[in-house]
Design a protein around this motif. Structure first.
Motif: not given
Length: 384
Positions: A268-294
């Motif tokens: 999501x765009x963190x200003x408008x909170x509108x969907x910006x993209x979807x990233x296909x991944x291997x399974x059903x995600x549980x934690x989605x965590x950014x490195x401190x650098x982002x």
């Protein structure tokens, strides 16, 4: 006399001194214990036992990062001194509990409860009860409380699962807290989170397609739906483990969140909170965590894909690495500046320390059915 005392003291071995800035605590869920670890030396320093049922446990740090408050499934709150490696206080405050938070001034510990529901406030020094706030709807029916998060100004936000409400609790007067209620936010909010600046509170909705967002800078605007319809037109898969919104990511201009019942990470765009993209991944995600650098986002998954971790490159929104570090990877935690990530492998009884630059394993440490990993940098962050 004084000189003799000085000589006597000089002959005693001085205790080793250390800071808490590079320490962390790991939940050992089956053993009812925690490990105190160093993320500088990648070693275990102590194990503290007698903390009750930790099958769904979390913790928060005291303001000085010396103590942690461990919230157990059995409704226990355990105060642990991580420098001394010992349990210093414990109270059993509910029948079924799944987490808590600490106030911005560090004086109030709040517990969220499934049974009997509601939120309780405790003195952080003594664990004495300060207030009991039942979670009752307009008809007097109780709700499970989920998604408890701290906000600036000694406030807390949380969600009521059955009632479909978000409440903001002002604990400026902790023995007489004030509550603002936002009703009809959506069906069955199952978890919630606060942004690191304390501005936004977001609740995930199990019964509706989308999430509920409260802008605490504009409380008069109420709660609005975001990312509505992300599953529209597609059959959701069986949900083997509910994703944890507390493990979301703010990276650059975007927020990364797990999609319920889909093999996707929502962006999501963190200003408008509108969907910006979807990233296909291997399974059903549980934690989605950014490195401190982002720059990169790490994702773990529900059964049957919980032996896998994937890494998303934020600029390209692509998965750039797939790792198989162990069976049942339940949690991830980055060091304060992101040089390494620690993973808990429950079914292999180990902790795995991975270098984030090379993706190579630095070290593995034994642990009894480990789950949550919490480093002391959390002591100075909101929403943790």
């Amino acid at each position: 006399m004084a000189a003799g005392a000085i000589v006597l003291l000089a002959g005693c071995a001085a205790p080793a001194l250390r800071g808490s800035g590079d320490l962390g605590v790991v939940i050992e869920r089956a053993a009812g214990s925690v490990q105190v670890v160093s993320n500088s030396s990648n070693t275990t320093l102590a194990r503290v036992v007698g903390l009750g049922d930790l099958s769904h446990a979390s913790l928060v740090y005291s303001r000085d990062a010396r103590y942690v408050y461990v919230f157990g499934r059995d409704g226990g709150i355990s105060k642990v001194d991580i420098l001394a490696g010992k349990l210093v206080a414990r109270v059993l405050q509910a029948g079924n509990s799944i987490g808590g938070a600490i106030s911005s001034d560090g004086r109030i510990v709040a517990a969220q409860n499934y049974s009997p529901g509601g939120v309780k406030l405790f003195d952080a020094d003594t664990l004495a009860l300060l207030a009991d706030i039942p979670a009752l709807d307009d008809n007097g029916q109780p709700s499970k409380v989920v998604g408890l998060a701290d906000l600036p100004g000694n406030r807390f936000a949380f969600s009521l699962f059955e009632a479909g409400e978000i409440w903001v609790l002002d604990a400026a007067e902790p023995r007489a807290p004030q509550v603002t209620k936002y009703r009809n936010v959506g069906r069955n909010p199952y978890d919630g989170l606060a942004s690191s600046d304390g501005r936004y509170y977001i609740a995930g909705l199990y019964g509706d397609d989308g999430l509920a967002l409260l802008d605490t800078w504009q409380p008069q605007a109420g709660v609005r739906r975001i990312l509505g319809g992300y599953g529209h037109g597609r059959e959701p898969q069986p949900v083997y483990k509910m994703p944890h919104l507390r493990g979301w990511s703010l990276a650059g201009d975007y927020a990364f969140l797990p999609a319920i019942g889909h093999h996707e990470v929502l962006v999501a765009d963190r200003r408008s909170w509108q969907e910006a993209a979807r990233v296909p991944v291997y399974g059903q995600p549980v934690f989605v965590m950014a490195e401190p650098s982002g720059r990169r986002v790490w994702v773990n998954f529900a059964f049957p894909h919980n032996d896998t971790v994937q890494v998303i490159d934020v600029p390209t929104m692509q998965v750039i690495r797939t790792l198989k570090p162990g069976r049942a990877i339940l949690h991830m935690e980055f060091t304060a500046r992101g040089d390494a990530v620690w993973l808990s492998s429950r079914d292999d009884d180990k902790l795995v320390v991975i270098d984030t630059a090379t993706f190579q394993t630095r070290r593995e440490l034994p642990a009894a059915n480990p789950s949550g990993i919490f480093f002391s940098w959390r002591a100075g962050r909101m929403g943790m």
